[in-house]
Motif scaffolding. Sequence first.
Motif, PDB file in Angstrom:
ATOM      1  N   TRP A 154      -9.738 -19.667 -19.592  1.00 45.25           N
ATOM      2  CA  TRP A 154     -10.761 -20.123 -20.549  1.00 45.25           C
ATOM      3  C   TRP A 154     -11.364 -21.452 -20.122  1.00 45.25           C
ATOM      4  CZ3 TRP A 154      -8.281 -19.033 -26.039  1.00 45.25           C
ATOM      5  CH2 TRP A 154      -8.001 -17.660 -26.118  1.00 45.25           C
ATOM      6  N   GLU A 155     -12.670 -21.553 -20.391  1.00 47.01           N
ATOM      7  CA  GLU A 155     -13.399 -22.781 -20.029  1.00 47.01           C
ATOM      8  C   GLU A 155     -13.800 -23.560 -21.279  1.00 47.01           C
ATOM      9  OE1 GLU A 155     -15.551 -21.244 -15.934  1.00 47.01           O
ATOM     10  OE2 GLU A 155     -16.740 -21.428 -17.748  1.00 47.01           O
ATOM     11  N   SER A 156     -13.835 -24.869 -21.134  1.00 45.36           N
ATOM     12  CA  SER A 156     -14.329 -25.717 -22.212  1.00 45.36           C
ATOM     13  C   SER A 156     -15.852 -25.573 -22.308  1.00 45.36           C
ATOM     14  CB  SER A 156     -13.952 -27.170 -21.928  1.00 45.36           C
ATOM     15  OG  SER A 156     -14.843 -28.039 -22.577  1.00 45.36           O
ATOM     16  N   SER A 229     -15.049 -16.764 -14.382  1.00 46.47           N
ATOM     17  CA  SER A 229     -15.176 -18.185 -14.693  1.00 46.47           C
ATOM     18  C   SER A 229     -16.230 -18.777 -13.775  1.00 46.47           C
ATOM     19  CB  SER A 229     -13.838 -18.886 -14.482  1.00 46.47           C
ATOM     20  OG  SER A 229     -13.533 -18.886 -13.100  1.00 46.47           O
ATOM     21  N   THR A 230     -16.561 -20.007 -14.029  1.00 42.44           N
ATOM     22  CA  THR A 230     -17.557 -20.670 -13.187  1.00 42.44           C
ATOM     23  C   THR A 230     -17.075 -20.672 -11.735  1.00 42.44           C
ATOM     24  OG1 THR A 230     -17.983 -22.082 -15.073  1.00 42.44           O
ATOM     25  CG2 THR A 230     -18.952 -22.761 -12.994  1.00 42.44           C
ATOM     26  N   ILE A 231     -15.759 -20.823 -11.562  1.00 41.88           N
ATOM     27  CA  ILE A 231     -15.230 -20.893 -10.197  1.00 41.88           C
ATOM     28  C   ILE A 231     -15.381 -19.542  -9.502  1.00 41.88           C
ATOM     29  CG2 ILE A 231     -13.154 -21.375  -8.810  1.00 41.88           C
ATOM     30  CD1 ILE A 231     -12.228 -23.119 -11.216  1.00 41.88           C
ATOM     31  N   THR A 232     -15.090 -18.442 -10.228  1.00 39.08           N
ATOM     32  CA  THR A 232     -15.132 -17.138  -9.551  1.00 39.08           C
ATOM     33  C   THR A 232     -16.553 -16.603  -9.412  1.00 39.08           C
ATOM     34  OG1 THR A 232     -14.687 -16.054 -11.671  1.00 39.08           O
ATOM     35  CG2 THR A 232     -12.799 -16.429 -10.219  1.00 39.08           C
ATOM     36  N   GLY A 234     -19.634 -18.416 -10.665  1.00 40.82           N
ATOM     37  CA  GLY A 234     -20.733 -19.372 -10.800  1.00 40.82           C
ATOM     38  C   GLY A 234     -21.363 -19.307 -12.183  1.00 40.82           C
ATOM     39  N   GLN A 235     -20.985 -18.291 -12.967  1.00 41.73           N
ATOM     40  CA  GLN A 235     -21.541 -18.205 -14.314  1.00 41.73           C
ATOM     41  C   GLN A 235     -20.578 -18.864 -15.291  1.00 41.73           C
ATOM     42  OE1 GLN A 235     -21.794 -14.378 -16.247  1.00 41.73           O
ATOM     43  NE2 GLN A 235     -23.158 -15.186 -17.821  1.00 41.73           N
ATOM     44  N   ARG A 236     -21.084 -19.800 -16.097  1.00 43.69           N
ATOM     45  CA  ARG A 236     -20.216 -20.439 -17.076  1.00 43.69           C
ATOM     46  C   ARG A 236     -19.977 -19.489 -18.241  1.00 43.69           C
ATOM     47  NH1 ARG A 236     -22.362 -25.776 -19.258  1.00 43.69           N
ATOM     48  NH2 ARG A 236     -20.286 -25.789 -20.179  1.00 43.69           N
ATOM     49  N   GLN A 237     -18.747 -19.482 -18.733  1.00 46.25           N
ATOM     50  CA  GLN A 237     -18.427 -18.600 -19.867  1.00 46.25           C
ATOM     51  C   GLN A 237     -19.314 -18.893 -21.070  1.00 46.25           C
ATOM     52  OE1 GLN A 237     -14.208 -19.090 -20.516  1.00 46.25           O
ATOM     53  NE2 GLN A 237     -13.664 -18.116 -18.581  1.00 46.25           N
ATOM     54  N   VAL A 238     -19.642 -20.157 -21.260  1.00 44.22           N
ATOM     55  CA  VAL A 238     -20.427 -20.539 -22.437  1.00 44.22           C
ATOM     56  C   VAL A 238     -21.800 -19.866 -22.447  1.00 44.22           C
ATOM     57  CG1 VAL A 238     -21.407 -22.622 -21.398  1.00 44.22           C
ATOM     58  CG2 VAL A 238     -21.080 -22.530 -23.853  1.00 44.22           C
ATOM     59  N   GLU A 239     -22.246 -19.418 -21.280  1.00 41.20           N
ATOM     60  CA  GLU A 239     -23.541 -18.720 -21.253  1.00 41.20           C
ATOM     61  C   GLU A 239     -23.498 -17.414 -22.045  1.00 41.20           C
ATOM     62  OE1 GLU A 239     -24.992 -18.443 -17.176  1.00 41.20           O
ATOM     63  OE2 GLU A 239     -24.302 -20.485 -16.830  1.00 41.20           O
ATOM     64  N   LEU A 240     -22.302 -16.925 -22.310  1.00 35.23           N
ATOM     65  CA  LEU A 240     -22.174 -15.705 -23.120  1.00 35.23           C
ATOM     66  C   LEU A 240     -22.367 -15.969 -24.614  1.00 35.23           C
ATOM     67  CD1 LEU A 240     -19.236 -13.463 -21.903  1.00 35.23           C
ATOM     68  CD2 LEU A 240     -21.671 -13.112 -21.660  1.00 35.23           C
ATOM     69  N   LEU A 241     -22.368 -17.257 -24.981  1.00 36.73           N
ATOM     70  CA  LEU A 241     -22.491 -17.609 -26.398  1.00 36.73           C
ATOM     71  C   LEU A 241     -23.739 -16.953 -26.992  1.00 36.73           C
ATOM     72  CD1 LEU A 241     -20.536 -19.489 -27.869  1.00 36.73           C
ATOM     73  CD2 LEU A 241     -22.193 -21.315 -27.631  1.00 36.73           C
ATOM     74  N   GLY A 242     -23.563 -16.225 -28.046  1.00 31.16           N
ATOM     75  CA  GLY A 242     -24.702 -15.568 -28.686  1.00 31.16           C
ATOM     76  C   GLY A 242     -25.159 -14.309 -27.957  1.00 31.16           C
TER      77      GLY A 242
END
Length: 544
Positions: A154-156, A229-232, A234-242
Amino acid sequence: MISTTTPPHTTKDDWWRSAVVYQVYVRSFADSDGDGVGDLQGIRQRLPYLRDLGVDALWLTPFYTSPMIDGGYDVADYRDVDPMFGTLADFDAMIADAHTLGLRIIVDLVPNHTSSAHRWFTAALAAGPGSPERARYLFADGQGPHGELPPNDWESIFGGPAWTRVADGQWYLHLFDPAQPDLNWRHPEVRAEFEDVLRFWLDRGVDGFRVDVAHGMIKADGLPDVGFSTITTGQRQVELLGKGRLPYFDQDEVHEIYRAWRPILDSYPGGRMAVAEAWAETPQRLARYVGPDELHQAFSFDFLDATWTADSFRKVIDTALTESTVVGAPTTWVLSNHDKQRHVTRYGDGVEGLRRARAASLLMLALPGSAYLYQGEELGLPEVLDLPDELRQDPAFLRTGESRDGCRVPLPWSGDLAPYGFGPAGSEASWLPTPATWRALSVDAQSGVPGSTLELYRATLRIRRDHPALAVDAGGVTWLESGPDVLAFSRTAGETVLTCVVNLSGAPVLIDGYGQPLVASDTLTEQGSGHLLPVDAAAWLERR
Ligand code: GLC
C-alpha cells in the motif's frame, strides 16, 4: 458592507438540503491577534461579512490541538482547540454569534487517523507489539526474513509507502503522512471514542460534521496487496481514487459506522447533519454514503473534476442528480476546496479562467441541492502558483512535488499593504505570503463595485435564497434545446420558470424567449427581443 434583511434561509431540520455552505480554511481566513495565522476570533469578527454574503452555514477545517503536520488534519486532541486558533471559549463565543446571525456551523471530523502526537499513539509506541494499546491502530509485522519489508504494497496518498517501521521492528499504517497513523475501526474503543467526540461537539451546538476521508476507515480483511505500485508500474495507487477499488478505501463495512452515527445525530434537535468527503469507484457507490440511515450529503467531486465543456458538465450533473433521486437526498455540489487547485486556475487562469469560474458558479448555484463555496472564490481568487518552495507546508510536497499550499493563501480583506487586512495593522507576516495582485481583489476593493465577483456572488446568493424556482422542493432540472457547447436548463415553480444558460462555446450566443435576465456573470447586450450571452458567461433569466 451591503446589509441584507433576509432572515435565515430556513429554520427547518432539513436546512442542509439546499444550504449554501462556506468553507473556512481557518488558518487563512482572518487573523485576530496578529500572529500571521487565522483564528476563531478572526472568524467571529467576520461573521457579518458571511451573513451579508448570503451563505447559510460555515464549514470550519480542523482547529483542534495539532502539531500541524497536515494543516490540522493530524489531530492530537479531538476535544480541544489548538492555542494557535484560540480556546474552547472562543469557539463557544463564535458559534453563539453565528447562530444569532442565522449562520450554522459545521466542523471537520477526522476519524480515519489521529496525529502521532495523540495520547493513544504515544501509548501504543511505548506498550510494544501485541499490546492492547497497539490494537487501536494498524500495527503489523513486516515481510522478508527479518521483517524489513513493509507488510504489504500500500502507498500513502502523500507518496511513498503507507507503512513506517518503529524501533521494535513492527510497522504501522498511515494512508497519509507518517505523522497520521490510521486507526483500527474494528476496535470497539475507537468506535466508542468517536461517538463520544460527536456528542462533545453536538453538545456545544454544532450543526453538522464534514467527515474527513469518510471512505477510508475500514481496510479489507487481511490487508491484501493492491497488486501494483509506483515502483512496479510507475502508476501511483492514488490515481485509482474515484475510478477503481483499493483494499483500503470504500469497503462495505464502513457503512456500519455511519449507521451507528446517524441515530446520534438524529437524537439532537435542529437538524444536525454530516457530509462525507468520500471517494468511490462510481457515483452509485458514492451515493451509498447518503441516505436516511447514513450521512446526509457526499460531495460530488465529479462536478469539481468536470472539464470546461458542455458535455462534461451535463454528464456529471445528470449522473449526480439521478443518483440523488435514488437515495432521496439532494446532490452536494462543489467547485473548489482546500485540497484542489482553485477553479479560476483550473479553467485556464487569468481573465479566461475568471470568466469561466464566474459562469460555473452561476451554473452550480442554479442546480437543485446544496452548494459548498471555498473561501475566496467569492473574490475570484486564483491559485497562487509561484509560492517559494521553502515556504510550502503541504506534507505531500516533499514526497510528490505536488502542493496544496497555493489554494490556502490568506484572504485579502482590505488596504494597500500585504497581507491586505488579513490581520490587524502591524501583524507578523502571514504564514503564506499574499501576492501583490490580490490588493485589487480584496473584500473592500470589490465591495459596492458593480460587476465585481464579490457583488456577483452577493446578488446570485440573494436571488437563490428568495426565488421560488430555486427552492429545494421546486422542480428539478429540465434541459432545453440549445446550441452546441451551450448548457440551458430550467427549473419551475408554479407559473415561474427560471432558466440558467451557460455559454461554453467559442462565440456569443443569442438567448431569447427565456424572459428577463436576473443576474449574469458577464455583460449581456440586447439584441432584438433577446440578449447576446458572451463567451464563457452564464445568465439566469426568469419568465412568469
Ligand atoms: C482529506 C483532507 C486533506 C487531508 C487528508 C488527510 O482529504 O481534505 O486536506 O490532507 O484528508 O486527513
